[in-house]
Design an enzyme around this catalytic site. Structure first.
Site, PDB file in Angstrom:
ATOM      1  N   PHE A  57      25.297 -38.201 -59.543  1.00  0.00           N
ATOM      2  CA  PHE A  57      25.089 -39.365 -58.814  1.00  0.00           C
ATOM      3  C   PHE A  57      24.214 -39.310 -57.528  1.00  0.00           C
ATOM      4  O   PHE A  57      24.039 -40.265 -57.049  1.00  0.00           O
ATOM      5  CB  PHE A  57      26.576 -40.054 -58.381  1.00  0.00           C
ATOM      6  CG  PHE A  57      27.586 -39.047 -57.839  1.00  0.00           C
ATOM      7  CD1 PHE A  57      27.284 -38.087 -56.739  1.00  0.00           C
ATOM      8  CD2 PHE A  57      28.701 -39.286 -58.356  1.00  0.00           C
ATOM      9  CE1 PHE A  57      28.528 -37.291 -56.194  1.00  0.00           C
ATOM     10  CE2 PHE A  57      30.186 -38.492 -57.722  1.00  0.00           C
ATOM     11  CZ  PHE A  57      29.707 -37.328 -56.677  1.00  0.00           C
TER      12      PHE A  57
ATOM     13  N   GLY B 224      25.503 -36.561 -65.790  1.00  0.00           N
ATOM     14  CA  GLY B 224      24.253 -36.346 -64.714  1.00  0.00           C
ATOM     15  C   GLY B 224      24.830 -36.501 -63.354  1.00  0.00           C
ATOM     16  O   GLY B 224      25.966 -36.463 -63.274  1.00  0.00           O
TER      17      GLY B 224
ATOM     18  N   ASP C 192      29.707 -38.601 -65.036  1.00  0.00           N
ATOM     19  CA  ASP C 192      30.242 -37.353 -64.297  1.00  0.00           C
ATOM     20  C   ASP C 192      29.150 -36.384 -64.582  1.00  0.00           C
ATOM     21  O   ASP C 192      28.417 -36.593 -65.348  1.00  0.00           O
ATOM     22  CB  ASP C 192      31.658 -37.049 -64.452  1.00  0.00           C
ATOM     23  CG  ASP C 192      32.377 -36.324 -63.369  1.00  0.00           C
ATOM     24  OD1 ASP C 192      31.706 -35.155 -62.998  1.00  0.00           O
ATOM     25  OD2 ASP C 192      33.271 -36.872 -62.792  1.00  0.00           O
TER      26      ASP C 192
ATOM     27  N   HIS D  59      35.557 -40.007 -50.584  1.00  0.00           N
ATOM     28  CA  HIS D  59      36.130 -39.098 -49.618  1.00  0.00           C
ATOM     29  C   HIS D  59      35.862 -38.030 -49.688  1.00  0.00           C
ATOM     30  O   HIS D  59      36.145 -36.930 -48.754  1.00  0.00           O
ATOM     31  CB  HIS D  59      37.641 -39.514 -49.819  1.00  0.00           C
ATOM     32  CG  HIS D  59      38.268 -38.780 -50.787  1.00  0.00           C
ATOM     33  ND1 HIS D  59      39.617 -38.303 -50.461  1.00  0.00           N
ATOM     34  CD2 HIS D  59      38.041 -38.203 -51.998  1.00  0.00           C
ATOM     35  CE1 HIS D  59      40.047 -37.609 -51.746  1.00  0.00           C
ATOM     36  NE2 HIS D  59      38.741 -37.490 -52.604  1.00  0.00           N
TER      37      HIS D  59
HETATM   38  C1  LIG Z   1      38.087 -36.034 -56.703  1.00  0.00           C
HETATM   39  S1  LIG Z   1      37.203 -36.238 -58.325  1.00  0.00           S
HETATM   40  C2  LIG Z   1      37.834 -37.708 -58.574  1.00  0.00           C
HETATM   41  C3  LIG Z   1      37.488 -37.839 -60.345  1.00  0.00           C
HETATM   42  C4  LIG Z   1      38.033 -39.180 -60.609  1.00  0.00           C
HETATM   43  N1  LIG Z   1      37.349 -40.343 -60.078  1.00  0.00           N
HETATM   44  C5  LIG Z   1      39.595 -39.423 -60.355  1.00  0.00           C
HETATM   45  O1  LIG Z   1      39.897 -40.134 -59.440  1.00  0.00           O
HETATM   46  O2  LIG Z   1      40.652 -38.564 -61.085  1.00  0.00           O
HETATM   47  C6  LIG Z   1      35.603 -36.128 -57.712  1.00  0.00           C
HETATM   48  C7  LIG Z   1      34.635 -36.295 -59.050  1.00  0.00           C
HETATM   49  O3  LIG Z   1      33.473 -36.582 -58.501  1.00  0.00           O
HETATM   50  C8  LIG Z   1      32.623 -35.554 -59.653  1.00  0.00           C
HETATM   51  N2  LIG Z   1      31.390 -34.953 -59.109  1.00  0.00           N
HETATM   52  C9  LIG Z   1      31.232 -34.065 -58.111  1.00  0.00           C
HETATM   53  N3  LIG Z   1      29.813 -33.983 -58.005  1.00  0.00           N
HETATM   54  C10 LIG Z   1      29.308 -34.828 -58.571  1.00  0.00           C
HETATM   55  C11 LIG Z   1      27.853 -35.387 -58.910  1.00  0.00           C
HETATM   56  N4  LIG Z   1      27.086 -34.728 -58.247  1.00  0.00           N
HETATM   57  N5  LIG Z   1      27.492 -36.161 -60.005  1.00  0.00           N
HETATM   58  C12 LIG Z   1      28.452 -36.848 -60.640  1.00  0.00           C
HETATM   59  N6  LIG Z   1      29.803 -36.513 -60.298  1.00  0.00           N
HETATM   60  C13 LIG Z   1      30.199 -35.606 -59.497  1.00  0.00           C
HETATM   61  C14 LIG Z   1      33.576 -34.498 -60.092  1.00  0.00           C
HETATM   62  O4  LIG Z   1      33.157 -33.822 -61.180  1.00  0.00           O
HETATM   63  C15 LIG Z   1      34.907 -35.263 -60.013  1.00  0.00           C
HETATM   64  O5  LIG Z   1      35.156 -35.466 -61.360  1.00  0.00           O
END
Ligand SMILES: C[S@@+](CC[C@H](N)C(=O)[O-])C[C@H]1O[C@@H](n2cnc3c(N)ncnc32)[C@H](O)[C@@H]1O
Length: 360
Positions: A253, A251, A225, A271
């Site tokens: 994604f 990092g 993340d 989503h």
């Molecule tokens: C809706 S949350 C879901 C978190 C976790 N998977 C859960 O279900 O509880 C979306 C996640 O995507 C991460 N995120 C957003 N942009 C990101 C990026 N560019 N690279 C990596 N992670 C990212 C956020 O920090 C967050 O933890």
């Protein structure tokens, strides 16, 4: 987290019953009256938020209280407080005992700060002026097909949230409560233990990965993340006794996804993004995953059965805040296919979430 995971089929049957009860509930009134009830259905929601703001459930945590004492504890006008409670009690939230004292019941107890799954933060978040303002602009989003946040605040949804730490904290509390309600059910519905190395992409602070590894003692995990997010992960992984089996990598994604996974889990990640961005993430997963690797999207799936469900409303929340969307099974199949994966099955769970499985 519940120990016994109800079967998805039972949950589907109960949804069917609830759908028909809702239909009956509405048809028992003439259409204008049923419609008026729906038009003002934001009032009970805001009354729940007011109860959370006043801290009524916390004030009743040690036992029932007479009106005057409760009013003094929550710093409210006794008459106005009794009117708020009358309205909430009519909806099954709080109760008034024969001796006139007010008490918690099961719904009201979820608003306690220390409830096992506390919804106080969610009530404060959803009823905040910040959140309500966005929903007043829903028609604008429907006209444009875009999020209203950049026009309203000059920034994208996630960037804007970072500027409001208190609001972001309530958002995180809401997400934690939702995760608490669904994690055990998801982990109990799919056998993650068949995969040796599981990469949780956008895995937050590792709650899902910890739950997976607790049930898959032979598996290893990689948590991936953004740097600010994974900074809080070691403590949570230690608490769950899985820190020794998890490598944390920070990092974006959109730049890359860590290689070496047999399975790549993305829970509530796809989503959050419109198709072009979602595809970019999945292509980066494809580039990282070896041949035959599995990708597991944990998401709600929108159906076209005309039924009510959280997926339809969260879809609008995604549109408003992020210009993103919930997707149908076909939309997931097409997105996965464009990224080089073949969708193999959708495993339903007793929660609104499904495990969408695909192979590379
Ligand atoms: C809706 S949350 C879901 C978190 C976790 N998977 C859960 O279900 O509880 C979306 C996640 O995507 C991460 N995120 C957003 N942009 C990101 C990026 N560019 N690279 C990596 N992670 C990212 C956020 O920090 C967050 O933890």
């Amino acid at each position: 987290m519940p120990d016994i995971v109800p079967p998805a089929g039972l949950a589907r049957a109960l949804q069917w019953v609830r759908h028909h009860l809702l239909w009956l509930h509405q048809r028992l009134l003439p259409a204008p009256m049923a419609m008026m009830e729906l038009i003002v259905s934001g009032w009970p929601a805001q009354a729940i938020t007011a109860a959370a703001q006043l801290g009524i459930a916390d004030a009743l945590a040690d036992g029932p209280l007479p009106l005057d004492e409760l009013a003094a504890r929550v710093d409210a006008d006794p008459d106005a407080l009794s009117r708020l409670l009358r309205a909430l009690i009519g909806r099954g939230i709080f109760r008034r005992r024969r001796d006139g004292r007010y008490a918690l019941n099961s719904l009201a107890a979820t608003l306690r700060s220390d409830a096992p799954i506390s919804l106080k933060g969610a009530a404060l978040f959803q009823g905040s002026a910040e959140q309500r303002e966005r929903w007043t602009l829903l028609a604008d989003s429907v006209r444009s097909g875009e999020s209203i946040v950049p026009a309203l605040r000059g920034k994208d949804g996630f960037d804007y949230l970072a500027d409001l730490p208190e609001h972001a904290d309530l958002f995180n509390q809401t997400m934690t409560s939702l995760a608490q309600m669904t994690l055990a059910v998801v982990v109990g519905s799919y056998d993650f233990g068949t995969h040796r190395t599981i990469v949780d992409v956008g895995g937050g602070q590792g709650a899902m990965l910890a739950a997976i590894l607790a049930k898959a003692p032979a598996s290893q995990g990689i948590l991936y993340d953004l740097p600010t997010v994974v900074a809080g992960a070691p403590r949570m992984l230690q608490q769950k006794n899985v820190a020794g089996r998890v490598r944390i990598i920070e990092g974006s994604f959109f730049d890359m996804v860590p290689p070496g996974g047999d399975a790549y889990v993305l829970k509530n990640v796809i989503h959050d993004w419109p198709d072009a961005k979602a595809l970019q993430i999945l292509r980066n997963v494809r580039a990282a995953a070896g041949p035959g690797a599995t990708v597991l999207l944990v998401e709600m799936v929108v159906g076209d059965n005309g039924r009510d469900g959280p997926q339809n409303w969260v879809d609008l929340e995604m549109l408003l805040n992020l210009g993103a969307r919930e997707r149908t099974a076909d939309e997931y199949r097409n997105l996965l296919s464009a990224a080089g994966f073949r969708m193999t099955r959708i495993v339903p769970t007793a929660s609104p979430l499904n495990v969408i499985e695909a192979v590379g």
